[in-house]
Design a protein around this motif. Structure first.
Motif, PDB file in Angstrom:
ATOM      1  N   LEU A  14      18.833 -22.018 -59.793  1.00  0.00           N
ATOM      2  CA  LEU A  14      19.623 -21.947 -61.027  1.00  0.00           C
ATOM      3  C   LEU A  14      20.066 -20.522 -61.314  1.00  0.00           C
ATOM      4  N   GLY A  15      19.199 -19.571 -61.036  1.00  0.00           N
ATOM      5  CA  GLY A  15      19.560 -18.169 -61.230  1.00  0.00           C
ATOM      6  C   GLY A  15      20.719 -17.755 -60.346  1.00  0.00           C
ATOM      7  N   ARG A  16      20.694 -18.198 -59.088  1.00  0.00           N
ATOM      8  CA  ARG A  16      21.805 -17.882 -58.170  1.00  0.00           C
ATOM      9  C   ARG A  16      23.099 -18.532 -58.640  1.00  0.00           C
ATOM     10  N   CYS A  17      22.984 -19.760 -59.118  1.00  0.00           N
ATOM     11  CA  CYS A  17      24.179 -20.447 -59.635  1.00  0.00           C
ATOM     12  C   CYS A  17      24.729 -19.703 -60.853  1.00  0.00           C
ATOM     13  N   GLN A  18      23.851 -19.289 -61.726  1.00  0.00           N
ATOM     14  CA  GLN A  18      24.277 -18.565 -62.924  1.00  0.00           C
ATOM     15  C   GLN A  18      24.927 -17.238 -62.544  1.00  0.00           C
ATOM     16  N   ASP A  19      24.354 -16.555 -61.557  1.00  0.00           N
ATOM     17  CA  ASP A  19      24.921 -15.283 -61.094  1.00  0.00           C
ATOM     18  C   ASP A  19      26.316 -15.468 -60.491  1.00  0.00           C
ATOM     19  N   ALA A  20      26.582 -16.645 -59.949  1.00  0.00           N
ATOM     20  CA  ALA A  20      27.870 -16.900 -59.298  1.00  0.00           C
ATOM     21  C   ALA A  20      28.960 -17.317 -60.274  1.00  0.00           C
ATOM     22  N   LEU A  21      28.603 -17.707 -61.480  1.00  0.00           N
ATOM     23  CA  LEU A  21      29.607 -18.229 -62.418  1.00  0.00           C
ATOM     24  C   LEU A  21      30.669 -17.199 -62.779  1.00  0.00           C
ATOM     25  N   GLN A  22      30.272 -15.991 -63.133  1.00  0.00           N
ATOM     26  CA  GLN A  22      31.259 -14.986 -63.545  1.00  0.00           C
ATOM     27  C   GLN A  22      32.199 -14.612 -62.389  1.00  0.00           C
ATOM     28  N   PRO A  23      31.681 -14.331 -61.180  1.00  0.00           N
ATOM     29  CA  PRO A  23      32.620 -14.056 -60.079  1.00  0.00           C
ATOM     30  C   PRO A  23      33.542 -15.230 -59.766  1.00  0.00           C
ATOM     31  N   LEU A  24      33.051 -16.435 -59.892  1.00  0.00           N
ATOM     32  CA  LEU A  24      33.902 -17.604 -59.639  1.00  0.00           C
ATOM     33  C   LEU A  24      34.998 -17.726 -60.686  1.00  0.00           C
ATOM     34  N   ALA A  25      34.665 -17.453 -61.936  1.00  0.00           N
ATOM     35  CA  ALA A  25      35.670 -17.490 -62.998  1.00  0.00           C
ATOM     36  C   ALA A  25      36.720 -16.409 -62.764  1.00  0.00           C
ATOM     37  N   ARG A  26      36.284 -15.232 -62.345  1.00  0.00           N
ATOM     38  CA  ARG A  26      37.213 -14.136 -62.062  1.00  0.00           C
ATOM     39  C   ARG A  26      38.126 -14.504 -60.892  1.00  0.00           C
TER      40      ARG A  26
END
Length: 70
Positions: free
Chosen positions: A10-22
């Motif tokens: 879940l932490g890795r998924c959360q870390d990936a959210l902002q770069p994916l949105a960008r």
């Protein structure tokens, strides 16, 4: 899967959210520029030369105006 493993995932998924949105935002911006005209070969150098020539001409104009005013 252990609780610690799930937490890490879940932490890795959360870390990936902002770069994916960008990335999504940048892809949309790139798509809006798809119909922009391509600049000809040597455009940057020509622009640099013309900008420099303009600066020289403006300086010469200013000197001429000062000379006429004196």
């Amino acid at each position: 899967m252990t609780v610690a493993g799930k937490r890490q995932r879940l932490g890795r998924c959360q870390d990936a959210l902002q770069p994916l949105a960008r990335r999504t935002q940048l892809l949309l911006e790139a798509a809006s520029l798809a119909d922009a005209p391509l600049l000809p070969e040597g455009f940057a150098e020509e622009r640099r030369k013309l900008t420099q020539a303009l600066a020289v001409a403006e300086s010469s104009q200013q000197i001429a105006l000062e000379t006429l005013a004196a």
